[in-house]
Design a protein around this motif. Structure first.
Motif, PDB file in Angstrom:
ATOM      1  N   VAL A   1       0.842  -1.207   0.000  1.00  0.00           N
ATOM      2  CA  VAL A   1       0.000   0.000   0.000  1.00  0.00           C
ATOM      3  C   VAL A   1       0.878   1.259   0.000  1.00  0.00           C
ATOM      4  CG1 VAL A   1      -1.631   1.353   1.396  1.00  0.00           C
ATOM      5  CG2 VAL A   1      -2.010  -1.101   1.045  1.00  0.00           C
ATOM      6  N   LEU A   2       1.882   1.271   0.886  1.00  0.00           N
ATOM      7  CA  LEU A   2       2.766   2.450   0.984  1.00  0.00           C
ATOM      8  C   LEU A   2       3.506   2.699  -0.336  1.00  0.00           C
ATOM      9  CD1 LEU A   2       4.313   1.914   4.549  1.00  0.00           C
ATOM     10  CD2 LEU A   2       2.679   3.681   3.885  1.00  0.00           C
ATOM     11  N   VAL A   3       4.084   1.617  -0.879  1.00  0.00           N
ATOM     12  CA  VAL A   3       4.848   1.771  -2.135  1.00  0.00           C
ATOM     13  C   VAL A   3       3.918   2.144  -3.287  1.00  0.00           C
ATOM     14  CG1 VAL A   3       6.243   0.516  -3.845  1.00  0.00           C
ATOM     15  CG2 VAL A   3       6.819   0.373  -1.436  1.00  0.00           C
ATOM     16  N   SER A   4       2.678   1.658  -3.254  1.00  0.00           N
ATOM     17  CA  SER A   4       1.722   2.019  -4.310  1.00  0.00           C
ATOM     18  C   SER A   4       1.441   3.515  -4.294  1.00  0.00           C
ATOM     19  CB  SER A   4       0.398   1.269  -4.120  1.00  0.00           C
ATOM     20  OG  SER A   4       0.609  -0.097  -4.285  1.00  0.00           O
ATOM     21  N   ILE A   5       1.259   4.088  -3.105  1.00  0.00           N
ATOM     22  CA  ILE A   5       0.985   5.533  -3.021  1.00  0.00           C
ATOM     23  C   ILE A   5       2.225   6.313  -3.497  1.00  0.00           C
ATOM     24  CG2 ILE A   5       0.287   7.459  -1.534  1.00  0.00           C
ATOM     25  CD1 ILE A   5      -1.015   5.368   0.341  1.00  0.00           C
ATOM     26  N   ILE A   6       3.398   5.862  -3.017  1.00  0.00           N
ATOM     27  CA  ILE A   6       4.649   6.544  -3.398  1.00  0.00           C
ATOM     28  C   ILE A   6       4.851   6.498  -4.919  1.00  0.00           C
ATOM     29  CG2 ILE A   6       7.179   6.432  -3.229  1.00  0.00           C
ATOM     30  CD1 ILE A   6       6.788   5.346  -0.341  1.00  0.00           C
ATOM     31  N   THR A   7       4.698   5.308  -5.497  1.00  0.00           N
ATOM     32  CA  THR A   7       4.945   5.194  -6.950  1.00  0.00           C
ATOM     33  C   THR A   7       3.830   5.861  -7.764  1.00  0.00           C
ATOM     34  OG1 THR A   7       3.992   2.981  -6.919  1.00  0.00           O
ATOM     35  CG2 THR A   7       6.395   3.122  -6.895  1.00  0.00           C
ATOM     36  N   GLY A   8       2.623   5.915  -7.201  1.00  0.00           N
ATOM     37  CA  GLY A   8       1.534   6.617  -7.891  1.00  0.00           C
ATOM     38  C   GLY A   8       1.859   8.094  -8.047  1.00  0.00           C
ATOM     39  N   ILE A   9       2.372   8.697  -6.971  1.00  0.00           N
ATOM     40  CA  ILE A   9       2.703  10.135  -7.010  1.00  0.00           C
ATOM     41  C   ILE A   9       3.949  10.374  -7.866  1.00  0.00           C
ATOM     42  CG2 ILE A   9       3.421  12.135  -5.619  1.00  0.00           C
ATOM     43  CD1 ILE A   9       1.827  10.860  -3.249  1.00  0.00           C
ATOM     44  N   ILE A  10       5.028   9.674  -7.527  1.00  0.00           N
ATOM     45  CA  ILE A  10       6.302   9.928  -8.218  1.00  0.00           C
ATOM     46  C   ILE A  10       6.295   9.370  -9.647  1.00  0.00           C
ATOM     47  CG2 ILE A  10       8.813   9.513  -8.140  1.00  0.00           C
ATOM     48  CD1 ILE A  10       7.732  11.573  -6.086  1.00  0.00           C
ATOM     49  N   GLY A  11       5.639   8.223  -9.839  1.00  0.00           N
ATOM     50  CA  GLY A  11       5.542   7.656 -11.194  1.00  0.00           C
ATOM     51  C   GLY A  11       4.860   8.639 -12.142  1.00  0.00           C
ATOM     52  N   SER A  12       3.832   9.336 -11.648  1.00  0.00           N
ATOM     53  CA  SER A  12       3.137  10.328 -12.492  1.00  0.00           C
ATOM     54  C   SER A  12       4.114  11.423 -12.920  1.00  0.00           C
ATOM     55  CB  SER A  12       1.968  10.968 -11.732  1.00  0.00           C
ATOM     56  OG  SER A  12       1.036   9.978 -11.373  1.00  0.00           O
ATOM     57  N   LEU A  13       4.954  11.870 -11.977  1.00  0.00           N
ATOM     58  CA  LEU A  13       5.944  12.908 -12.316  1.00  0.00           C
ATOM     59  C   LEU A  13       6.988  12.373 -13.291  1.00  0.00           C
ATOM     60  CD1 LEU A  13       6.503  14.640  -8.844  1.00  0.00           C
ATOM     61  CD2 LEU A  13       5.214  15.485 -10.793  1.00  0.00           C
ATOM     62  N   VAL A  14       7.391  11.112 -13.071  1.00  0.00           N
ATOM     63  CA  VAL A  14       8.387  10.492 -13.966  1.00  0.00           C
ATOM     64  C   VAL A  14       7.833  10.417 -15.392  1.00  0.00           C
ATOM     65  CG1 VAL A  14       9.494   8.273 -14.513  1.00  0.00           C
ATOM     66  CG2 VAL A  14       9.627   9.186 -12.197  1.00  0.00           C
ATOM     67  N   VAL A  15       6.568   9.988 -15.514  1.00  0.00           N
ATOM     68  CA  VAL A  15       5.981   9.818 -16.852  1.00  0.00           C
ATOM     69  C   VAL A  15       5.758  11.165 -17.539  1.00  0.00           C
ATOM     70  CG1 VAL A  15       3.911   9.035 -18.099  1.00  0.00           C
ATOM     71  CG2 VAL A  15       4.968   7.559 -16.384  1.00  0.00           C
ATOM     72  N   VAL A  16       5.145  12.136 -16.835  1.00  0.00           N
ATOM     73  CA  VAL A  16       4.858  13.416 -17.523  1.00  0.00           C
ATOM     74  C   VAL A  16       6.135  14.190 -17.842  1.00  0.00           C
ATOM     75  CG1 VAL A  16       2.518  13.645 -16.598  1.00  0.00           C
ATOM     76  CG2 VAL A  16       4.409  14.783 -15.419  1.00  0.00           C
ATOM     77  N   ASN A  17       7.199  13.942 -17.072  1.00  0.00           N
ATOM     78  CA  ASN A  17       8.478  14.610 -17.359  1.00  0.00           C
ATOM     79  C   ASN A  17       9.362  13.798 -18.300  1.00  0.00           C
ATOM     80  OD1 ASN A  17       8.921  17.224 -15.781  1.00  0.00           O
ATOM     81  ND2 ASN A  17       7.968  15.903 -14.271  1.00  0.00           N
ATOM     82  N   LYS A  18       8.823  12.702 -18.809  1.00  0.00           N
ATOM     83  CA  LYS A  18       9.550  11.826 -19.741  1.00  0.00           C
ATOM     84  C   LYS A  18      10.900  11.394 -19.162  1.00  0.00           C
ATOM     85  CE  LYS A  18       7.241  13.770 -23.709  1.00  0.00           C
ATOM     86  NZ  LYS A  18       7.318  14.588 -24.902  1.00  0.00           N
TER      87      LYS A  18
END
Lengths: 270, 247
Positions: free
Chosen positions: A18-35
């Motif tokens: 659960v913790l890693v899902s929230i972390i990767t949800g937030i940071i993964g979004s930044l990683v993807v939109v920033n290419k």
């Protein structure tokens, strides 16, 4: 089922997922939109250098790997901010150098290292209370930083040139996004391993992208989707005696494929 | 009589030893619509970047509203070329427009009511108010460009600078953008760097042809001539004409 949930290692695994899902949800979004997906791959593989250092010198694994990754990330950020054309070369270099350093340091360490595979492919069922504490601190920091500076981060991610003109410290926020990504990668290694960590940072975000109209909604949806995929993956892993990391990735990929097919079918029908 | 809003004198600029702009002198009045045209590498974008203080002034002087230009940056709205923009970015039209705020640090998370109202007003000015809550990825190239103009208008600037605003837009979208800019020039000064010479001469009041040096053309009298007699000539020939004569 209820009996399974009573085991403390299963409880730890669910909390970590659960913790890693929230972390990767937030940071993964930044990683993807920033290419920055390829860049994250480079940081993930360079993390093996940190793991090697921790094993060789007998240092705390998470702390040592985190510091090593942050060090590598800051070098990449400094070297690539103005000269993005060098970014690919830097990523390739840190990717290979980190892995090589890790392998050599493990070779030089006396004795047999039984848990090396868990760093490569994850071992969610072996998460400790200390790991959970580290994940919780990181999650609190990420939420604090991202939501305090949400408008700056959004502005830098969407249009760096314009953000600079509006007085946003774009270099600082570019570095903050990269450092948070590297710390996210380190905690995700425990869940899916450094080879598969990219999937956790991209697949739920890809699915969330089908229905998200803002960066914030993408972060929330990706976190919820990631929790869902991780829980199913963990369930399959425990019941069929499979590796947890690959199980989570396969579940995520199946749902991503379904989302892709549904979207294209809808467009085809319309 | 309209007042001068921009005064540039003795401006010289070079990248390392390569001279890009030489002895540039011009004034622009309030509510003028000026086109900056010229060949690639002629110094158009460099001039724009100097006005925006992206490039540091090396020699010469720039004043805006009679003051040093560095004190007037808040009075300039800018629409960049946006070639690097991720068109699938998850962001609403309103959020993009609110990025035009001079200082972003007004609220930690979320937006104030008056910010939203101001953004809607900016969108109304470019005829895009009904798209406020749409995702930017749902818009056409021309609509997206009008949203970027609204973003530049958000802080109520006195001068609007645009760098190749129609470079990736079809002909009808371009015409709409220029009509919008023409309407805006009734209230603010509009300066456009453009390659659409045959289109922009229909809307601009003056054209600066820049190829290291600046040639100033009053288009009021030239427009009819261009449109009637030169409709058949290609843009390169038109560009050469503007560069070879001094009006």
């Amino acid at each position: 089922m209820l009996e399974t949930l009573s085991y403390s290692f299963i409880q730890n695994a669910i909390i970590a997922a659960v913790l890693v899902s929230i972390i990767t949800g937030i940071i993964g979004s930044l990683v993807v939109v920033n290419k920055m997906v390829f860049l994250s791959g480079g940081i993930a593989h360079s993390a093996y250098g940190g793991i090697g250092l921790a094993i060789f010198f007998g240092l705390p694994m998470l702390l040592c790997t985190s510091l090593f990754c942050v060090f590598v990330t800051i070098i990449i950020a400094l070297a690539s901010y103005k000269r993005r054309e060098h970014l690919d070369i830097l990523i390739g270099l840190t990717w290979a150098l980190g892995m090589s350093l890790g392998i050599i340091l493990v070779d030089l360490t006396p004795g047999y290292q039984s848990d090396l595979m868990s760093y490569l492919f994850g071992s969610l069922l072996a998460v400790t209370t200390n790991d959970i504490l580290y994940m919780s601190i990181l999650l609190a920091s990420i939420i604090g930083i991202v939501f305090t500076f949400y408008r700056e981060i959004l502005s830098v991610s969407y249009d760096t040139e314009y953000a600079t003109l509006r007085g946003v410290k774009t270099r600082l926020f570019y570095t903050i996004i990269l450092v948070l990504s590297s710390l996210t990668i380190v905690v995700s290694i425990k869940v899916v391993g450094l080879i598969l960590v990219i999937a956790l940072l991209t697949i739920p975000i890809y699915v969330a992208g089908f229905f998200s109209k803002s960066l914030f909604s993408m972060m929330v949806s990706a976190a919820l989707l990631s929790m869902f995929f991780s829980t199913i993956g963990l369930f399959l892993s425990y019941n069929f005696d499979l590796s947890s990391g690959p199980s989570i990735i396969i579940v995520s990929s199946v749902f991503a494929l379904l989302a892709f097919l549904i979207k294209n079918l809808k467009e085809y029908i319309q | 009589m309209a007042k001068n809003i921009i005064e540039v004198s003795e401006l010289n600029f070079s990248y390392e030893k390569q001279s890009v702009l030489e002895c540039i002198d011009f004034t622009i009045k309030e509510k003028e619509f000026v086109a900056i045209i010229g060949p690639n590498g002629g110094g158009k974008s460099t001039l724009l970047k100097l006005l925006l203080n992206i490039n540091t002034l090396q020699k010469g002087a720039i004043t805006i509203q009679g003051e040093d230009y560095l004190k007037q940056t808040h009075n300039i709205g800018y629409v960049p070329q946006n070639t690097d923009i991720n068109i699938n970015f998850p962001i609403s039209v309103l959020e993009v427009v609110m990025m035009g705020q001079n200082s972003l640090k007004k609220r930690i998370f979320g937006y104030k009511k008056d910010e939203k109202a101001q953004a809607k007003k900016a969108l109304e000015q470019v005829g895009m108010s009904e798209f406020s809550f749409k995702s930017i990825s749902e818009l056409s190239g021309g609509q997206r460009q009008r949203v970027f103009i609204a973003r530049a208008l958000f802080s109520n600037p006195k001068i609007l600078l645009l760098d190749e605003p129609t470079s990736s837009i079809d002909a009808s979208g371009s015409q709409q953008i220029y009509k919008t800019l023409k309407a805006l020039s009734k209230h603010i000064t509009v300066i456009v760097v453009s390659h659409d010479i045959s289109v922009i001469v229909q809307y601009a009041t003056r054209a600066f042809y820049i190829n290291k040096k600046l040639f100033n053309h009053d288009l009021k009298n030239m427009k009819k001539d261009f449109l009637k007699n030169n409709a058949h000539i290609c843009e390169i020939e038109l560009l050469e004409m503007l560069g070879s004569c001094r009006c």
